[in-house]
Scaffold this motif. Structure first.
Motif, PDB file in Angstrom:
ATOM      1  N   THR A  71      35.367  35.798  17.748  1.00 24.05           N
ATOM      2  CA  THR A  71      36.270  36.790  18.359  1.00 24.05           C
ATOM      3  C   THR A  71      37.299  36.097  19.250  1.00 24.05           C
ATOM      4  OG1 THR A  71      34.416  38.332  18.374  1.00 24.05           O
ATOM      5  CG2 THR A  71      36.346  38.935  19.673  1.00 24.05           C
ATOM      6  N   ILE A  72      36.832  35.162  20.062  1.00 23.42           N
ATOM      7  CA  ILE A  72      37.756  34.432  20.944  1.00 23.42           C
ATOM      8  C   ILE A  72      38.751  33.646  20.092  1.00 23.42           C
ATOM      9  CG2 ILE A  72      37.941  32.574  22.659  1.00 23.42           C
ATOM     10  CD1 ILE A  72      35.080  33.421  23.568  1.00 23.42           C
ATOM     11  N   ALA A  97      41.266  35.935  18.529  1.00 21.85           N
ATOM     12  CA  ALA A  97      42.194  36.478  19.534  1.00 21.85           C
ATOM     13  C   ALA A  97      43.262  35.443  19.889  1.00 21.85           C
ATOM     14  CB  ALA A  97      41.428  36.907  20.779  1.00 21.85           C
ATOM     15  N   VAL A  98      42.843  34.167  19.972  1.00 23.15           N
ATOM     16  CA  VAL A  98      43.805  33.092  20.267  1.00 23.15           C
ATOM     17  C   VAL A  98      44.722  32.873  19.063  1.00 23.15           C
ATOM     18  CG1 VAL A  98      43.989  30.612  20.702  1.00 23.15           C
ATOM     19  CG2 VAL A  98      42.302  31.949  21.951  1.00 23.15           C
ATOM     20  N   ASN A 140      43.386  43.482  18.585  1.00 18.51           N
ATOM     21  CA  ASN A 140      43.793  44.281  19.743  1.00 18.51           C
ATOM     22  C   ASN A 140      43.696  43.504  21.048  1.00 18.51           C
ATOM     23  OD1 ASN A 140      44.421  47.120  18.887  1.00 18.51           O
ATOM     24  ND2 ASN A 140      42.456  46.804  17.866  1.00 18.51           N
ATOM     25  N   ALA A 141      42.842  42.484  21.071  1.00 20.87           N
ATOM     26  CA  ALA A 141      42.642  41.703  22.301  1.00 20.87           C
ATOM     27  C   ALA A 141      43.367  40.358  22.248  1.00 20.87           C
ATOM     28  CB  ALA A 141      41.143  41.473  22.500  1.00 20.87           C
ATOM     29  N   LEU A 192      46.142  37.253  22.423  1.00 16.65           N
ATOM     30  CA  LEU A 192      47.075  36.784  23.455  1.00 16.65           C
ATOM     31  C   LEU A 192      48.455  37.355  23.135  1.00 16.65           C
ATOM     32  CD1 LEU A 192      46.029  33.016  23.687  1.00 16.65           C
ATOM     33  CD2 LEU A 192      45.843  34.700  25.507  1.00 16.65           C
ATOM     34  N   LYS A 193      49.242  37.538  24.170  1.00 13.53           N
ATOM     35  CA  LYS A 193      50.600  38.053  23.950  1.00 13.53           C
ATOM     36  C   LYS A 193      51.432  36.935  23.346  1.00 13.53           C
ATOM     37  CE  LYS A 193      50.595  41.368  27.681  1.00 13.53           C
ATOM     38  NZ  LYS A 193      50.702  41.432  29.103  1.00 13.53           N
ATOM     39  N   GLN A 252      52.317  33.623  25.111  1.00 10.89           N
ATOM     40  CA  GLN A 252      51.323  33.375  26.174  1.00 10.89           C
ATOM     41  C   GLN A 252      50.446  32.197  25.753  1.00 10.89           C
ATOM     42  OE1 GLN A 252      48.528  36.627  26.708  1.00 10.89           O
ATOM     43  NE2 GLN A 252      48.527  36.350  28.892  1.00 10.89           N
ATOM     44  N   PHE A 286      47.041  29.716  26.272  1.00 10.12           N
ATOM     45  CA  PHE A 286      45.642  29.831  26.662  1.00 10.12           C
ATOM     46  C   PHE A 286      45.411  29.024  27.936  1.00 10.12           C
ATOM     47  CE2 PHE A 286      41.239  30.646  25.806  1.00 10.12           C
ATOM     48  CZ  PHE A 286      40.568  29.566  26.352  1.00 10.12           C
ATOM     49  N   LEU A 291      31.034  36.554  28.440  1.00  5.85           N
ATOM     50  CA  LEU A 291      31.447  37.282  27.234  1.00  5.85           C
ATOM     51  C   LEU A 291      30.308  37.279  26.225  1.00  5.85           C
ATOM     52  CD1 LEU A 291      34.277  38.477  26.811  1.00  5.85           C
ATOM     53  CD2 LEU A 291      34.771  36.574  25.323  1.00  5.85           C
ATOM     54  N   GLU A 302      53.852  45.430  20.007  1.00  3.30           N
ATOM     55  CA  GLU A 302      54.595  44.802  21.111  1.00  3.30           C
ATOM     56  C   GLU A 302      55.916  44.239  20.607  1.00  3.30           C
ATOM     57  OE1 GLU A 302      51.797  41.996  22.694  1.00  3.30           O
ATOM     58  OE2 GLU A 302      50.403  43.648  22.966  1.00  3.30           O
TER      59      GLU A 302
END
Lengths: 309, 611
Positions: free
Chosen positions: B63-64, B67-68, B533-534, B536-537, B540, B542, B553, B610
């Motif tokens: 998941t991490i 997300a990255v 959904n989670a 990074l923008k 952005q 890390f 987590l 976004e």
């Protein structure tokens, strides 16, 4: 306005989801408690109804978590959203929750469970014996053949009509059949019992007085005060984690209070104020104080994020 | 997927080290584990802990990582069901399939293997004790060679055990001393000619055709081996048909050899006459079907002196009578010291007869022993109740030890098969209830009466009207559904209620294990939705300080994982209740696939709002 409407809709969907989940889990849990080997599954409509109420009540407890997740997902930071959050919290704990409890009280007398009797032609185990049921259980008696577990010998074999001992019945608690218990014994009964206790105390508080209910609702205020942590980090994953983590911590804190292990605390503070016991009041003050701290933290985080922008 | 794989792998390796260190320090090693095995026990325990946590650890890293990765690569997804999302989905699906395979292997294969291995350590001290006891007993009764073997087995398990080592060395010394003191009683030449005669006799006792037995009988006549001549001719007559042309000659040989046997030879010495008379008595008992008596006569002769122990007649007919006796009962000493080697304990089941009655069987312990031709099972503490069709307990018995074999139903004629209710089976359990002492006539163990209950009529044996393979399944099932392999669990579920077991319990376990991979796959896709959904923008980076949150987590994922497991179990329970075990399994599979499709559609419909 559109965002507020979506926000409210999300709240309703979250409650519906939990209601459905409550129906599903409670129905199956009730079935597992009543089922015995050899008897087909039967539907208990009262378990479905009870599940409905349970699901709604648990949904109200977890609704702030879902709303915070929605906020993190959409990234909305408008004031109307914040105000609607507060109103939904007040609505949940001062209107919806009491209404659900009052409805449930009206039908609760029909939800009593009847223990299912054990069926013939199966082996079951008590603490000291292996037992084969020759006939179905009737009035706590059954014709059985059995051998003792620990010592093999012709003297330790038994047969005939026996009354099922407490040892046998207790070994299967809370299930009807010790065979079924083997499969489902890893169900977290303690978590279920804790939630049951919280919900019992909620009914108790409502039945006593509105003041009691307000003290109890401090638990809800604490749950809803995690809003500020939805912008804890620039990374949404961390924010999701924070709100979930805080919800779990709040539940654990209140669990320790409501858990029977800590009933002795009730004896330490025996005074009562305005008809509310000292311990309940202390609990309410503790929840309120923690809510205040979380709200202040939330404002600080908001200030920091706003300055960075 | 590169970033995801790197992050996931690094997190998994790091968590593996942490889990191993934690488990080695925090999980205590039980006292029953030998000092020499504590290291490996600790390692296996830690591995098991890690394997149990592995789905949570990998899910966290995955998941991490996603997300990255999605944060740095979110282009091309401004609309739902974009082609960029399909590309991402394909990569995620491959990765998820690999992870699912790893989780499934870990959960269904490696963890049970480790459990069995850890359980075996529990049995080692008991096994060493058994070997030591056996070695000591055998040493005291003069069986030094066997005492050495068991002592050596104990030393092999725990080389640091001083007692085992002493037993082994003492037995070895005594055996060496005994071998050096022994002198041959007969010459080598006569020994080899006697061995040839024995081999000839034993070969002749195999089921040959009439003509071959006639040839052997003739040779025995030429060699004046009247026992052999009579035995082979009688065997041939038993199997020959009335119109066989050899019947006349066989009868002549049989009569001649019998006359020779029953006529005393005046040239022989008195002692030899006595021995001969005894042999004849034993042989007569054998031919008339009193195998037990024949066995004891020849056994007594065999034990009388060393010369008689190698006498061809005694050796041959002792072996023959022992073989026939073993078909009906077994020796008490076969059951000595079997408790330490039991593979199954507390086995119970019910077996229905065609007449409507039922046997309820309880067995305290089962020890399988491999012989040259088959595996026999020794049943300790066998209690059997017989219940009639009116649910009355009709009779029963208890026997401290019984011996069970698998026999082919072809041995029985059609009527017997129908009478016994075994016409639908190929092999059935045959239980010998009677045991005798190997040396002393009269010492017998037979089924014992249960208080206030008539004794079952068994004639010293019991044939259970069930498939022998089902008995083996029941033994495995006695350990519990969770410890059964899927290859045993699957066939057992459909038969469980026939033998008094609850099919729900075993079906639930089967469902949980078969559907686990599908559930894992669905959850991995759902986690991908969450990771999107989670993410990074855009732009952005890390931050290193976020790594601090990862263990927490992982803890959150663990809570979610436990809740998900309960929901999964209830889901399977619901399917089992709705459709039974066959249809329910299909239904559950279908619903799992539907969930997978829904989650996949959910993922593909994600877009970059976004942007």
């Amino acid at each position: 306005m559109k965002k507020v409407c979506k926000f409210v809709l999300y709240y309703v969907l979250a409650l519906l989801f939990f209601t459905f989940l409550g129906v599903f889990i409670n129905f199956l849990y009730d079935s597992s408690l009543r089922i015995v080997a050899g008897v087909p599954f039967s539907f208990n409509k009262f378990a479905l109804l009870k599940g409905c109420f349970l699901g709604l009540e648990v949904g109200i407890i977890f609704s702030p978590l879902f709303l915070c997740n929605y906020r993190i997902k959409t990234g909305s930071r408008t004031v109307p959203l914040f105000i609607s959050y507060i109103f939904l919290g007040i609505f949940s704990w001062f209107l919806l929750f009491p209404a659900v409890i009052l409805c449930e009280n009206k039908i609760s007398s029909n939800l009593l469970q009847k223990k299912t009797e054990l069926t013939a032609n199966f082996f079951r185990e008590s603490e000291s014996r292996y037992v084969y049921f020759v006939t179905d259980e009737k009035n706590n008696k059954a014709k059985i053949v059995s051998v003792e577990k620990d010592s093999p010998s012709e003297k330790n074999a038994a047969f005939g009509v026996f009354e099922l001992t407490e040892e046998f019945i207790n070994d299967s608690e809370p299930f009807s059949d010790p065979l079924i218990k083997k499969s489902y014994d890893d169900f977290p009964h303690k978590i279920k019992d804790t939630f049951s206790r919280i919900l019992y105390l909620s009914r108790d508080a409502l039945n006593k007085s509105f003041l009691h209910w307000i003290v109890f609702a401090s638990f809800g205020i604490l749950l809803w005060s995690i809003y500020g942590f939805t912008i804890f980090s620039p990374w949404k994953l961390i924010n999701y984690f924070m709100v979930f983590f805080l919800t779990v911590v709040i539940l654990f804190l209140n669990y320790f209070y409501y858990n029977e292990r800590f009933v002795f605390l009730h004896n330490l503070i025996s005074d009562s104020f305005f008809g509310i016991s000292g311990i309940e009041l202390m609990h309410g003050i503790l929840n309120a104080a923690l809510s205040f701290i979380l709200i202040v933290f939330g404002f600080i985080i908001y200030g920091i994020r706003r300055r960075k922008l | 997927m590169k970033k995801t794989i790197i992050i996931c792998s690094s997190f998994t390796v790091f968590s593996f080290i942490v889990c191993m260190i934690y488990a080695m320090i925090a999980i205590p090693v039980p006292d029953f584990v030998l000092a020499s095995s504590r290291g490996i026990y600790r390692f296996l325990n830690s591995m098991r802990f890690f394997l149990r946590m592995m789905p949570v650890i990998v899910a966290t890293g995955y998941t991490i990582g996603l997300a990255v990765e999605f944060g740095s690569d979110q282009d091309g997804s401004l609309v739902k069901f974009s082609s960029a999302m399909f590309v991402r989905y394909r990569k995620i699906m491959i990765f998820s399939l690999v992870c699912t395979c790893i989780f499934t292997f870990g959960n269904l294969i490696f963890i049970p293997l480790i459990n069995n291995k850890l359980e075996s350590y529990r049995e080692i001290p008991g096994l060493i004790r058994e070997y030591q006891n056996l070695s000591e007993k055998l040493y005291n009764s003069g069986e030094y060679e066997l005492a050495f073997i068991y002592g050596k087995k104990a030393v092999e398990i725990d080389p640091t055990n001083k007692k085992s080592y002493e037993l082994m060395i003492n037995a070895e010394l005594e055996e060496t001393k005994r071998q050096n003191e022994q002198k041959p009683i007969v010459s080598e030449k006569s020994q080899s000619s006697q061995n040839r005669k024995i081999q000839q006799r034993l070969t002749a006792s195999k089921p040959y055709e009439v003509f071959e037995l006639l040839s052997v009988a003739k040779k025995c006549v030429e060699a004046e081996d009247w026992f052999g001549a009579h035995f082979n001719s009688t065997q041939a007559l038993n199997i020959a048909s009335d119109c066989d042309i050899n019947v006349g000659e066989l009868k002549q040989i049989a009569a001649l050899s019998w006359n020779k046997l029953t006529t005393p030879d005046s040239d022989k010495l008195t002692d030899e006459q006595k021995i001969f008379a005894k042999k004849l008595e034993g042989y007569s008992a054998l031919v008339s079907g009193d195998n037990l008596r024949a066995y004891y006569i020849f056994k007594t002769l065999s034990l009388a002196s060393r010369e008689l122990s190698i006498d061809p007649d005694v050796v041959t007919y002792l072996a023959k009578s022992e073989e026939l006796v073993k078909n009906a009962c077994f020796f008490i000493d076969e059951t000595y010291n079997l408790v330490g080697f039991e593979t199954y304990n507390n086995v119970y089941f019910s077996v229905s007869n065609k007449s409507g009655s039922k046997f309820i069987v309880f067995i305290k312990g089962i020890t399988p022993v491999a012989t040259d031709s088959e595996i026999v099972q020794y049943l300790r503490g066998l209690t059997v109740f017989e219940i009639d069709r009116n649910q009355n307990v009709k009779s029963g018995y208890y026997v401290p030890y019984a011996k069970m074999l698998s026999i082919s139903t072809e041995f029985f004629d059609d009527n017997s098969r129908i009478l016994l209710g075994i016409e639908n089976f190929d092999y059935v359990p045959y239980i010998m209830l009677k045991s005798i002492d190997r040396k002393t006539e009269g010492i017998v163990s037979v089924p014992q009466k249960i208080e206030n209950l008539p004794l079952c009529e068994t004639d010293g044996f019991q044939i259970l009207p069930m498939d022998y393979n089902d008995f083996e399944l029941i033994q495995i099932a006695s350990n519990g559904a969770e410890d059964m392999e899927i290859t045993s669990l699957f066939p057992f579920v459909g038969k469980a209620e026939k033998y008094g077991y609850s099919s729900i319990v075993y079906a639930q376990s089967l469902f949980d294990r078969l559907l686990y991979p599908f559930a894992c796959l669905s959850v991995m896709i759902l986690l991908a939705v969450f990771a999107w959904n989670a993410r990074l923008k855009e732009g952005q980076t890390f931050k290193f300080k976020w790594i601090v949150m990862f263990p927490f987590l992982c803890a959150v994922f663990y809570i979610i994982y436990r809740i998900a497991l309960i929901l999964f179990k209830f889901f399977n329970f619901a399917m089992l209740g709705l459709g039974g075990y066959r249809l329910g399994l299909l239904l559950a599979l279908l619903l799992n696939l539907v969930c997978l499709v829904i989650f996949s559609v959910l993922f593909l419909s994600q877009r970059n709002t976004e942007g």
